[in-house]
Design a protein around this motif. Structure first.
Motif, PDB file in Angstrom:
ATOM      1  N   GLU A 228      45.194  52.450  40.883  1.00 16.50           N
ATOM      2  CA  GLU A 228      44.523  52.319  42.329  1.00 16.50           C
ATOM      3  C   GLU A 228      43.439  51.057  43.403  1.00 16.50           C
ATOM      4  OE1 GLU A 228      43.253  56.469  43.451  1.00 16.50           O
ATOM      5  OE2 GLU A 228      44.333  55.318  41.857  1.00 16.50           O
ATOM      6  N   GLU A 229      42.442  51.525  42.612  1.00 17.89           N
ATOM      7  CA  GLU A 229      41.124  49.937  42.873  1.00 17.89           C
ATOM      8  C   GLU A 229      41.422  49.044  42.558  1.00 17.89           C
ATOM      9  OE1 GLU A 229      37.982  52.993  43.573  1.00 17.89           O
ATOM     10  OE2 GLU A 229      39.117  54.602  45.157  1.00 17.89           O
ATOM     11  N   VAL A 230      41.253  48.731  41.393  1.00 15.07           N
ATOM     12  CA  VAL A 230      41.602  48.079  40.182  1.00 15.07           C
ATOM     13  C   VAL A 230      43.108  47.252  40.653  1.00 15.07           C
ATOM     14  CG1 VAL A 230      41.103  46.935  38.031  1.00 15.07           C
ATOM     15  CG2 VAL A 230      40.331  49.267  38.889  1.00 15.07           C
ATOM     16  N   ALA A 231      44.123  47.427  40.974  1.00 14.56           N
ATOM     17  CA  ALA A 231      45.522  46.666  40.536  1.00 14.56           C
ATOM     18  C   ALA A 231      45.832  46.683  41.809  1.00 14.56           C
ATOM     19  CB  ALA A 231      46.154  47.921  39.511  1.00 14.56           C
ATOM     20  N   HIS A 232      46.406  45.079  42.134  1.00 16.10           N
ATOM     21  CA  HIS A 232      46.807  44.851  42.893  1.00 16.10           C
ATOM     22  C   HIS A 232      47.622  43.945  42.621  1.00 16.10           C
ATOM     23  CE1 HIS A 232      43.870  46.605  45.315  1.00 16.10           C
ATOM     24  NE2 HIS A 232      42.847  45.879  44.399  1.00 16.10           N
ATOM     25  N   ASP A 233      48.767  43.591  44.117  1.00 15.07           N
ATOM     26  CA  ASP A 233      49.854  42.870  43.559  1.00 15.07           C
ATOM     27  C   ASP A 233      50.618  42.805  42.349  1.00 15.07           C
ATOM     28  OD1 ASP A 233      48.997  41.336  46.067  1.00 15.07           O
ATOM     29  OD2 ASP A 233      47.219  39.757  44.551  1.00 15.07           O
TER      30      ASP A 233
END
Length: 337
Positions: A228-233
């Motif tokens: 949840e801190e690495v993956a975005h958009d």
């Protein structure tokens, strides 16, 4: 048929893997609309151990009716042994697969040499694979299909008012799959790739090579970093683990994105609205026609079922102990001589 006996795994009371007893049981008789299947392999799934434990975490009003002794199991691959007079789609000798009577019965009675099944729950076994791999397909494949491709039914969800409607997937879609190496996860990854999506696979490091071979574009080892801190958009998160920790994936989504937890957790509708995202879940259901579509993908080589391990039917207890250890790659399957 009722005077004939077979070997089966039965529970006489609920509990740990030790309650699974390998013993004689009567061969069931097919009723109207049903087929008797000679079982060759059985895929095992989380509902098998929930049933074995007596579904302690399920509210009484959501529990299907059941009585002991109970034969667990829902996923079969085998041959048709007999058909009821009103069944036209199948004949003795046909090789078939199915997710049996789910979720209308507590279990489909598949851990046995013979099982009856509604003909509508069955599909032809894919010819490109053996019974072991075919038996790994039904529940996991239909879960991935009904979450990602087409729900295919209008039964209301016990978890939410909103109906689940799968998001359209194409080359412009990024899908994150949590628990990507498991039964549902590894099949969902392949279905998303079939639709052209970009896939981020989340699993422990031991599964990276396996998941990249299945087509993962990106891999996150959750033992080393928080997804949840690495993956975005991300457009869509399919959380095959789900439950109370599922909310942490909301922050990976872009506005207009969706989170599909396979095991529903607690969500806050106001929070979801503020983030501009939707959270929906569904309950996998038996569906012979959808299973036939999945079977065609197996025959084409577009999708493959990975087998973590196999155990003889008599060793169902050891198979459940393997499941409890986790870090499963693909499916655990029971073989029936």
């Amino acid at each position: 048929m009722s005077t004939h006996t077979m070997r089966a795994i039965r529970l006489h009371d609920f509990g740990g893997p030790e309650v699974l007893r390998y013993e004689e049981a009567p061969v069931p008789e097919p009723g109207p609309g049903e087929v008797l299947v000679r079982v060759r392999a059985v895929g095992i799934n989380p509902p098998d151990w929930y049933a074995r434990e007596g579904m302690p975490n399920v509210p009484p009003e959501l529990k299907p009716p059941f009585h002991l002794p109970l034969i667990p199991g829902t996923d079969v691959s085998g041959e048709v042994a007999a058909v009821a007079a009103d069944v036209t789609g199948f004949a003795a000798g046909d090789e078939v697969i199915g997710l049996l009577r789910f979720p209308t019965a507590l279990q489909g009675s598949a851990y046995a040499e013979y099982v009856t099944a509604p003909a509508s729950d069955l599909a032809r076994k894919p010819t490109a694979v053996d019974h072991v791999h075919a038996a790994g397909l039904p529940m996991s494949g239909l879960t991935a299909w009904q979450f990602l491709i087409e729900l295919g039914h209008d039964h209301p969800s016990p978890f939410q008012k909103a109906p689940h409607r799968p998001m359209a997937l194409d080359s412009g879609t990024t899908v994150l799959i949590n628990g990507a190496a498991g039964g549902v996860g590894h099949l969902a990854l392949q279905l998303a790739k079939w639709k052209g999506a970009r896939v981020i696979a989340v699993a422990s490091g031991a599964h990276e090579t396996f998941l990249r071979e299945l087509g993962a574009d990106e891999f996150i080892d959750y033992t080393k970093e928080r997804p949840e801190e690495v993956a975005h958009d991300v457009d869509l998160v399919l959380d095959t683990v789900g439950g109370p920790d599922s909310r942490r994936f909301l922050r990976t989504l872009k506005r207009g994105g969706s989170l599909y937890p396979v095991y529903f957790g607690e969500f806050d509708d106001e929070e979801n609205a503020r983030l501009g995202v939707t959270v929906t879940s569904t309950q996998v259901r038996s569906h012979g026609a959808q299973l036939a579509e999945l079977g065609r993908l197996l025959d084409a080589g577009t999708v493959r079922v990975a087998v973590d391990s196999t155990f003889p039917l008599a060793d169902a207890r050891a198979a459940h102990e393997r499941a409890a250890r986790g870090h499963i790659q693909g499916k655990i399957v029971l073989t029936v001589a």
